[in-house]
Enzyme design. Structure first.
Site, mmCIF file in Angstrom:
data_model
loop_
_atom_site.group_PDB
_atom_site.id
_atom_site.type_symbol
_atom_site.label_atom_id
_atom_site.label_comp_id
_atom_site.label_asym_id
_atom_site.label_seq_id
_atom_site.Cartn_x
_atom_site.Cartn_y
_atom_site.Cartn_z
ATOM 1 N N CYS A 92 0.603 -1.482 -0.005
ATOM 2 C CA CYS A 92 0.299 0.268 -0.461
ATOM 3 C C CYS A 92 0.805 0.920 0.169
ATOM 4 C CB CYS A 92 -0.851 -0.089 1.149
ATOM 5 S SG CYS A 92 0.063 0.072 2.730
ATOM 6 N N HIS A 164 -2.413 0.835 7.686
ATOM 7 C CA HIS A 164 -2.792 1.150 5.574
ATOM 8 C C HIS A 164 -2.476 2.164 5.243
ATOM 9 C CE1 HIS A 164 -4.473 0.156 2.067
ATOM 10 N NE2 HIS A 164 -5.029 0.848 1.830
#
Length: 232
Positions: A92, A164
Protein backbone atom coordinates in the site's frame (compact mmCIF):
# COMPACT_ATOMS: atom_id res chain seq x y z
CA UNK A 1 12.65 -9.46 -0.59
CA UNK A 2 9.02 -10.58 -0.85
CA UNK A 3 7.98 -13.70 1.00
CA UNK A 4 5.32 -15.77 -0.75
CA UNK A 5 4.40 -12.69 -2.82
CA UNK A 6 3.85 -10.63 0.34
CA UNK A 7 5.94 -7.46 0.49
CA UNK A 8 7.53 -6.03 3.60
CA UNK A 9 5.67 -2.76 4.35
CA UNK A 10 7.18 0.68 3.92
CA UNK A 11 7.55 3.00 6.89
CA UNK A 12 6.05 6.49 7.04
CA UNK A 13 9.46 8.12 6.97
CA UNK A 14 9.88 11.30 4.88
CA UNK A 15 13.59 10.85 4.23
CA UNK A 16 13.28 7.20 3.22
CA UNK A 17 10.30 7.89 0.95
CA UNK A 18 12.16 10.74 -0.72
CA UNK A 19 15.16 8.52 -1.48
CA UNK A 20 12.83 5.79 -2.72
CA UNK A 21 11.05 8.31 -4.95
CA UNK A 22 14.33 9.55 -6.39
CA UNK A 23 15.42 6.03 -7.29
CA UNK A 24 12.04 5.35 -8.86
CA UNK A 25 12.31 8.49 -10.95
CA UNK A 26 10.56 11.36 -9.17
CA UNK A 27 12.95 13.79 -7.49
CA UNK A 28 10.81 16.93 -7.76
CA UNK A 29 8.68 16.19 -4.70
CA UNK A 30 9.58 15.75 -1.06
CA UNK A 31 7.78 14.76 2.12
CA UNK A 32 7.41 16.47 5.49
CA UNK A 33 5.87 15.16 8.71
CA UNK A 34 2.49 16.47 9.81
CA UNK A 35 2.48 16.48 13.61
CA UNK A 36 -1.21 17.20 14.09
CA UNK A 37 -4.28 18.61 12.41
CA UNK A 38 -5.06 21.73 14.36
CA UNK A 39 -4.47 24.93 12.41
CA UNK A 40 -1.39 25.96 14.39
CA UNK A 41 0.41 22.73 13.47
CA UNK A 42 -0.78 22.80 9.87
CA UNK A 43 0.43 26.40 9.56
CA UNK A 44 3.97 25.03 10.04
CA UNK A 45 3.81 23.02 6.80
CA UNK A 46 5.42 24.75 3.78
CA UNK A 47 3.01 25.59 0.98
CA UNK A 48 1.94 24.70 -1.61
CA UNK A 49 0.97 21.23 -0.42
CA UNK A 50 0.38 18.90 -3.36
CA UNK A 51 -0.94 15.86 -1.51
CA UNK A 52 -1.23 14.20 1.89
CA UNK A 53 -0.09 10.61 2.48
CA UNK A 54 -1.86 9.03 5.43
CA UNK A 55 -1.11 5.82 7.37
CA UNK A 56 -3.80 4.53 9.70
CA UNK A 57 -4.77 1.39 11.64
CA UNK A 58 -7.42 -0.68 9.90
CA UNK A 59 -10.50 -1.40 12.01
CA UNK A 60 -14.19 -2.16 11.54
CA UNK A 61 -15.33 1.40 12.26
CA UNK A 62 -13.20 2.88 9.49
CA UNK A 63 -14.09 0.12 7.03
CA UNK A 64 -17.80 0.75 7.67
CA UNK A 65 -17.38 4.51 7.23
CA UNK A 66 -15.46 4.08 4.00
CA UNK A 67 -17.99 1.61 2.60
CA UNK A 68 -20.70 4.22 3.15
CA UNK A 69 -18.62 6.85 1.35
CA UNK A 70 -18.07 4.47 -1.57
CA UNK A 71 -21.81 4.18 -2.23
CA UNK A 72 -22.00 7.95 -2.63
CA UNK A 73 -19.28 7.90 -5.30
CA UNK A 74 -20.81 5.45 -7.76
CA UNK A 75 -22.06 8.21 -10.08
CA UNK A 76 -18.79 10.16 -10.15
CA UNK A 77 -16.77 10.38 -13.36
CA UNK A 78 -13.17 9.37 -12.68
CA UNK A 79 -11.77 9.65 -16.20
CA UNK A 80 -9.39 12.38 -15.05
CA UNK A 81 -8.08 10.41 -12.06
CA UNK A 82 -5.17 7.97 -12.35
CA UNK A 83 -6.00 4.88 -10.28
CA UNK A 84 -4.48 1.47 -9.61
CA UNK A 85 -5.83 -1.53 -7.71
CA UNK A 86 -3.73 -3.16 -4.99
CA UNK A 87 -3.28 -6.91 -5.25
CA UNK A 88 0.07 -7.36 -3.47
CA UNK A 89 -0.23 -7.60 0.34
CA UNK A 90 1.62 -4.78 2.15
CA UNK A 91 2.30 -2.86 -1.07
CA UNK A 92 0.00 0.00 0.00
CA UNK A 93 2.91 2.41 0.55
CA UNK A 94 4.08 1.98 -3.02
CA UNK A 95 0.49 2.07 -4.27
CA UNK A 96 0.02 5.42 -2.50
CA UNK A 97 3.16 6.75 -4.18
CA UNK A 98 2.01 5.53 -7.60
CA UNK A 99 -1.33 7.29 -7.06
CA UNK A 100 0.62 10.41 -6.10
CA UNK A 101 2.94 10.31 -9.12
CA UNK A 102 0.18 9.34 -11.54
CA UNK A 103 -2.01 12.30 -10.64
CA UNK A 104 0.77 14.90 -10.45
CA UNK A 105 2.64 13.98 -13.64
CA UNK A 106 1.35 17.05 -15.46
CA UNK A 107 2.90 19.33 -12.82
CA UNK A 108 5.96 17.30 -11.82
CA UNK A 109 7.48 15.38 -14.71
CA UNK A 110 9.06 11.99 -14.11
CA UNK A 111 12.72 11.42 -14.88
CA UNK A 112 12.98 10.27 -18.48
CA UNK A 113 13.57 6.52 -18.94
CA UNK A 114 13.30 5.96 -15.18
CA UNK A 115 11.53 3.01 -13.55
CA UNK A 116 8.43 5.16 -13.09
CA UNK A 117 8.54 6.56 -16.61
CA UNK A 118 8.70 3.07 -18.07
CA UNK A 119 5.90 1.80 -15.80
CA UNK A 120 3.49 4.66 -16.50
CA UNK A 121 4.13 4.49 -20.24
CA UNK A 122 3.34 0.78 -20.18
CA UNK A 123 0.13 0.96 -18.12
CA UNK A 124 -1.18 4.32 -19.34
CA UNK A 125 -4.13 2.92 -21.30
CA UNK A 126 -4.82 0.01 -18.94
CA UNK A 127 -7.67 -0.32 -16.46
CA UNK A 128 -6.96 0.06 -12.75
CA UNK A 129 -7.19 -3.71 -12.39
CA UNK A 130 -4.69 -4.43 -15.17
CA UNK A 131 -2.31 -1.82 -13.75
CA UNK A 132 -2.40 -3.65 -10.43
CA UNK A 133 -1.65 -6.95 -12.15
CA UNK A 134 1.19 -5.33 -14.08
CA UNK A 135 2.73 -4.12 -10.81
CA UNK A 136 2.83 -7.73 -9.59
CA UNK A 137 5.18 -8.50 -12.48
CA UNK A 138 7.38 -5.41 -12.14
CA UNK A 139 10.56 -6.58 -10.43
CA UNK A 140 12.24 -3.18 -10.71
CA UNK A 141 9.63 -1.53 -8.48
CA UNK A 142 9.48 -4.54 -6.16
CA UNK A 143 13.25 -4.52 -5.67
CA UNK A 144 13.33 -0.79 -4.94
CA UNK A 145 10.39 -1.14 -2.54
CA UNK A 146 12.35 -3.68 -0.54
CA UNK A 147 15.47 -1.56 -0.61
CA UNK A 148 13.58 1.09 1.38
CA UNK A 149 11.04 -0.97 3.34
CA UNK A 150 10.88 -1.11 7.12
CA UNK A 151 12.92 -3.53 9.20
CA UNK A 152 11.16 -6.50 10.82
CA UNK A 153 12.63 -8.69 13.55
CA UNK A 154 10.55 -11.68 12.53
CA UNK A 155 9.80 -12.21 8.85
CA UNK A 156 6.45 -13.74 9.83
CA UNK A 157 5.43 -10.32 11.17
CA UNK A 158 4.76 -9.15 7.63
CA UNK A 159 1.73 -11.43 7.58
CA UNK A 160 0.07 -9.52 10.43
CA UNK A 161 0.27 -5.90 9.28
CA UNK A 162 -2.94 -4.01 10.10
CA UNK A 163 -2.03 -0.48 9.02
CA UNK A 164 -2.68 0.98 5.60
CA UNK A 165 -1.41 3.84 3.40
CA UNK A 166 -3.71 6.04 1.33
CA UNK A 167 -3.20 9.41 -0.35
CA UNK A 168 -5.33 12.52 -0.73
CA UNK A 169 -4.88 14.74 -3.79
CA UNK A 170 -6.68 17.75 -5.24
CA UNK A 171 -8.10 17.24 -8.72
CA UNK A 172 -10.27 19.85 -10.43
CA UNK A 173 -11.08 21.54 -7.14
CA UNK A 174 -12.07 18.37 -5.28
CA UNK A 175 -10.29 16.34 -2.59
CA UNK A 176 -9.87 12.81 -3.91
CA UNK A 177 -8.94 9.88 -1.66
CA UNK A 178 -7.00 7.14 -3.44
CA UNK A 179 -6.95 3.70 -1.85
CA UNK A 180 -5.86 0.68 -3.88
CA UNK A 181 -8.09 -1.68 -1.89
CA UNK A 182 -11.18 0.10 -3.22
CA UNK A 183 -12.76 -0.28 -6.63
CA UNK A 184 -12.57 3.44 -7.43
CA UNK A 185 -11.44 6.78 -5.98
CA UNK A 186 -13.44 8.54 -3.26
CA UNK A 187 -14.53 12.16 -3.69
CA UNK A 188 -14.82 14.04 -0.39
CA UNK A 189 -15.48 17.75 -0.93
CA UNK A 190 -14.60 20.87 -2.86
CA UNK A 191 -11.43 22.74 -1.92
CA UNK A 192 -8.81 25.10 -3.31
CA UNK A 193 -5.04 25.31 -3.21
CA UNK A 194 -4.83 27.39 -0.05
CA UNK A 195 -7.31 25.28 1.91
CA UNK A 196 -6.44 21.81 0.62
CA UNK A 197 -4.23 20.86 3.59
CA UNK A 198 -6.72 22.15 6.16
CA UNK A 199 -9.72 20.53 4.46
CA UNK A 200 -7.87 17.24 4.16
CA UNK A 201 -6.90 17.46 7.82
CA UNK A 202 -10.56 17.80 8.78
CA UNK A 203 -11.47 14.74 6.69
CA UNK A 204 -8.73 12.71 8.35
CA UNK A 205 -9.75 13.92 11.81
CA UNK A 206 -13.46 13.22 11.33
CA UNK A 207 -13.45 10.06 9.25
CA UNK A 208 -10.36 8.27 10.55
CA UNK A 209 -8.89 9.49 13.83
CA UNK A 210 -12.26 9.95 15.56
CA UNK A 211 -13.11 6.36 14.64
CA UNK A 212 -9.97 4.99 16.33
CA UNK A 213 -9.71 6.82 19.64
CA UNK A 214 -8.01 3.86 21.33
CA UNK A 215 -5.44 3.29 18.58
CA UNK A 216 -3.01 6.09 17.84
CA UNK A 217 -0.95 4.45 15.10
CA UNK A 218 -1.50 7.32 12.70
CA UNK A 219 1.05 9.08 10.58
CA UNK A 220 0.66 11.78 7.94
CA UNK A 221 3.05 13.34 5.45
CA UNK A 222 2.57 16.46 3.37
CA UNK A 223 3.92 16.28 -0.17
CA UNK A 224 5.53 19.54 -1.28
CA UNK A 225 7.76 20.63 -4.17
CA UNK A 226 11.46 20.02 -3.78
CA UNK A 227 13.26 23.34 -3.28
CA UNK A 228 15.36 22.73 -6.39
CA UNK A 229 12.43 22.46 -8.81
CA UNK A 230 9.71 24.77 -10.01
CA UNK A 231 6.12 23.71 -10.60
CA UNK A 232 5.24 23.44 -14.29
Amino acid sequence: MAKNDIWTPLESNPDSLYLYSCKLGQSKLKFVDIYGFNNDLLDMIPQPVQAVIFLYPVNDNIVSENNTNDKHNLKENFDNVWFIKQYIPNSCGTIALLHLYGNLRNKFELDKDSVLDDFFNKVNEMSAEKRGQELKNNKSIENLHHEFCGQVENRDDILDVDTHFIVFVQIEGKIIELDGRKDHPTVHCFTNGDNFLYDTGKIIQDKFIEKCKDDLRFSALAVIPNDNFDII
